[in-house]
Design a protein around this motif. Sequence first.
Motif, short mmCIF file in Angstrom:
data_model
loop_
_atom_site.label_atom_id
_atom_site.label_comp_id
_atom_site.label_asym_id
_atom_site.label_seq_id
_atom_site.Cartn_x
_atom_site.Cartn_y
_atom_site.Cartn_z
N PRO A 356 12.99 3.92 7.12
CA PRO A 356 13.05 4.07 5.66
C PRO A 356 11.82 3.49 5.01
O PRO A 356 11.35 2.41 5.40
N VAL A 357 11.28 4.19 4.01
CA VAL A 357 10.02 3.77 3.40
C VAL A 357 10.09 3.94 1.90
O VAL A 357 10.63 4.92 1.38
N LEU A 358 9.56 2.95 1.19
CA LEU A 358 9.32 3.05 -0.24
C LEU A 358 7.81 3.04 -0.41
O LEU A 358 7.16 2.05 -0.06
N ASP A 359 7.24 4.13 -0.95
CA ASP A 359 5.79 4.29 -0.86
C ASP A 359 5.06 4.22 -2.20
O ASP A 359 3.91 4.67 -2.30
N THR A 360 5.69 3.62 -3.22
CA THR A 360 4.99 3.40 -4.49
C THR A 360 5.17 1.94 -4.91
O THR A 360 5.53 1.64 -6.05
N MET A 361 4.85 1.03 -4.01
CA MET A 361 4.97 -0.40 -4.29
C MET A 361 3.72 -0.98 -4.95
O MET A 361 3.64 -2.18 -5.20
#
Length: 401
Positions: A356-361
């Motif tokens: 799982p990835v959150l790519d707008t940090m």
Amino acid sequence: MAGLTREEQALIAPIARAPIEARTLEWAAINSGTANGAGLAAMAGRLAQAFAALPGEVRLVDPAPVEKVDAQGRPFMQPHGRHLVVSVRPEAERRVILTGHMDTVYPADHPFQTCDWLDPDTLHGPGTADMKGGLSLMLEGLLAYEQGAPTLGYDVFVNSDEETGSLSSNALIAELARNKLFALTYEPALPDGSMARARPGSGNYAVVIHGRSAHAGRNPEDGRNAVVAAADLALRLAAARREGLSVNPARIEGGAPNNTVPDLAILHFNLRPRTPELAEIAQALVAAAVEEVARQHGVSIHLHGGVSRPPKPISPRTEALYGLVSEAAADLGQTMSWKDTGGVCDGNNIAATGVPVLDTMGVLGGAIHSPDEFLLAGSLAPRAQLTALVLHRIDRKGFPA
């Protein structure tokens, strides 16, 4: 910040805008366009020096070889810069990965090379939002996290070729992402705090078409016009567009003098499928169009490229990560919303590994990939606080394996 414990308040208290801003300005002053080898080497050196403040091993990794096609349809090896890898607590049972990129879309001869302040909060400059501000706040968040008796292990990965598809770093991304709990990638959020959810995939192709030359007046029927075949293929590909799948024929190279039937053309195109199923359909459509054009026009066609960014759907574990980050942002008093986007990034490649990835940090900003690019400097410290708090909470409370 009433939702924070005393331990959490103490963790984020030292984070300030000034050092993050200073690093961002220093790094944005270095032109690190993807093709600028000297600039990338300088940028990699600055990053290695800065990230050495973390308690881990810092190394620069050579790029994997990448084959491209020149204007004559001949393959050549495209050079790339080295990639930064920082490994902290590699022996830890629970490990995560944080990623970013050092390259920008602005070549060394681009007129947009310097920063200026549009107002006290708006820094206008090349790569400020995408993503030197993100790299700087990532580091500040990690430095703060390291002061809170951490147990999570992590890798930091910063590549030199994200803006051209990460072709020399995709295998390394997959290797580093393997078996990680989750990933955080520091692409910029929008000025209003909007974060990316699902992303389409992306593929870049070069189609080399060889026909047969002939005199355009004396015996044109003996020729096989490669430009006409390329135009036919471009129209067929454009017609393949449908809901959830965009196809963009972008450029045709080649040709010959007006009195000669051209025997060479190169068609460049991009496709963006919204789902893995559409990615398979798109590749089948491309193969069928290539076969039909070759048959009808009597030309030979060689296809280079492929889908280098798989579609990024949202899994239940990704939703769990988004929920945890949303809660942390709310406790910090930060506005956050979510929306699907048409862009792609290394988050696509990480998601393809099942992580799982959150790519707008990264920093809040906008107008990226243009001479109007800017970041909102007031978001530098808050977003670094968000990084530190998310890692700290997952360290203390865990995350679904």
